[in-house]
Design a protein around this motif. Structure first.
Motif, PDB file in Angstrom:
ATOM      1  N   VAL A   2       0.847  -1.174   0.000  1.00 33.48           N
ATOM      2  CA  VAL A   2       0.000   0.000   0.000  1.00 33.48           C
ATOM      3  C   VAL A   2       0.887   1.230   0.000  1.00 33.48           C
ATOM      4  CG1 VAL A   2      -1.767   1.295   1.234  1.00 33.48           C
ATOM      5  CG2 VAL A   2      -1.844  -1.202   1.191  1.00 33.48           C
ATOM      6  N   GLN A   3       0.522   2.193  -0.813  1.00 31.55           N
ATOM      7  CA  GLN A   3       1.248   3.447  -0.865  1.00 31.55           C
ATOM      8  C   GLN A   3       0.291   4.613  -0.716  1.00 31.55           C
ATOM      9  OE1 GLN A   3       3.500   3.415  -4.560  1.00 31.55           O
ATOM     10  NE2 GLN A   3       5.342   2.784  -3.450  1.00 31.55           N
ATOM     11  N   LEU A   4       0.730   5.619   0.013  1.00 27.90           N
ATOM     12  CA  LEU A   4       0.054   6.898   0.087  1.00 27.90           C
ATOM     13  C   LEU A   4       0.963   7.928  -0.553  1.00 27.90           C
ATOM     14  CD1 LEU A   4      -1.195   6.842   3.803  1.00 27.90           C
ATOM     15  CD2 LEU A   4      -2.450   6.127   1.767  1.00 27.90           C
ATOM     16  N   VAL A   5       0.463   8.623  -1.541  1.00 28.39           N
ATOM     17  CA  VAL A   5       1.268   9.575  -2.284  1.00 28.39           C
ATOM     18  C   VAL A   5       0.600  10.932  -2.235  1.00 28.39           C
ATOM     19  CG1 VAL A   5       2.317  10.157  -4.485  1.00 28.39           C
ATOM     20  CG2 VAL A   5       2.140   7.768  -3.791  1.00 28.39           C
ATOM     21  N   GLU A   6       1.311  11.906  -1.662  1.00 26.46           N
ATOM     22  CA  GLU A   6       0.823  13.269  -1.600  1.00 26.46           C
ATOM     23  C   GLU A   6       1.234  14.033  -2.851  1.00 26.46           C
ATOM     24  OE1 GLU A   6       2.274  12.165   2.648  1.00 26.46           O
ATOM     25  OE2 GLU A   6       2.974  11.937   0.569  1.00 26.46           O
ATOM     26  N   SER A   7       0.440  15.013  -3.198  1.00 24.18           N
ATOM     27  CA  SER A   7       0.767  15.903  -4.293  1.00 24.18           C
ATOM     28  C   SER A   7       0.110  17.252  -4.042  1.00 24.18           C
ATOM     29  CB  SER A   7       0.322  15.331  -5.639  1.00 24.18           C
ATOM     30  OG  SER A   7      -1.085  15.160  -5.679  1.00 24.18           O
ATOM     31  N   GLY A   8       0.571  18.252  -4.751  1.00 27.29           N
ATOM     32  CA  GLY A   8      -0.034  19.568  -4.685  1.00 27.29           C
ATOM     33  C   GLY A   8       0.741  20.604  -3.903  1.00 27.29           C
ATOM     34  N   GLY A   9       1.819  20.207  -3.270  1.00 28.87           N
ATOM     35  CA  GLY A   9       2.618  21.168  -2.539  1.00 28.87           C
ATOM     36  C   GLY A   9       3.377  22.086  -3.471  1.00 28.87           C
TER      37      GLY A   9
END
Length: 120
Positions: A2-9
């Motif tokens: 499982v991966q959690l990937v943030e974006s938008g910074g």
């Protein structure tokens, strides 16, 4: 896995807005509570906002009225709409989620973070 990937910074001026996203991918049954944390100077991570699978909300006092947490359960994605940003909001923002695995075990995961810099 499982991966959690943030974006938008990114870099934004004081008073501006950013919208962060956290997308969960991999093999899992469902996602329970999700939350945004942030880390500025030092090792301490601060809870920014949290949302349960049923939509109950919780915000840190410092962001209440300026930030909005939401989620799209169908897309396994969480968002953080950040308005009226202040320099003190500068931090690495981390996605956190309780993931229910295929074996119906609840496992907590962290993303790697996305940097938000509020500066003129």
């Amino acid at each position: 896995q499982v991966q959690l990937v943030e974006s938008g910074g990114g870099l934004v001026q004081p008073g501006g807005s950013l919208r962060l996203s956290c997308a969960a991918s991999g093999s899992f049954f469902n996602i329970g509570a999700m939350a945004w944390y942030r880390q500025a100077a030092g090792p301490q991570r601060e809870l920014v906002a949290a949302i349960t699978s049923g939509g109950s909300l919780n915000y840190a006092d410092s962001v209440k009225g300026r930030f909005t947490i939401s989620r799209d359960n169908a897309q396994n994605t969480m968002f953080l709409q950040m308005d009226s940003l202040k320099p003190e909001d500068t931090a690495i923002y981390y996605c956190n989620a309780d993931v229910i695995t295929g074996g119906l075990r609840r496992v907590n995961y962290w993303g790697r973070g996305t940097l938000v810099t509020v500066s003129s």
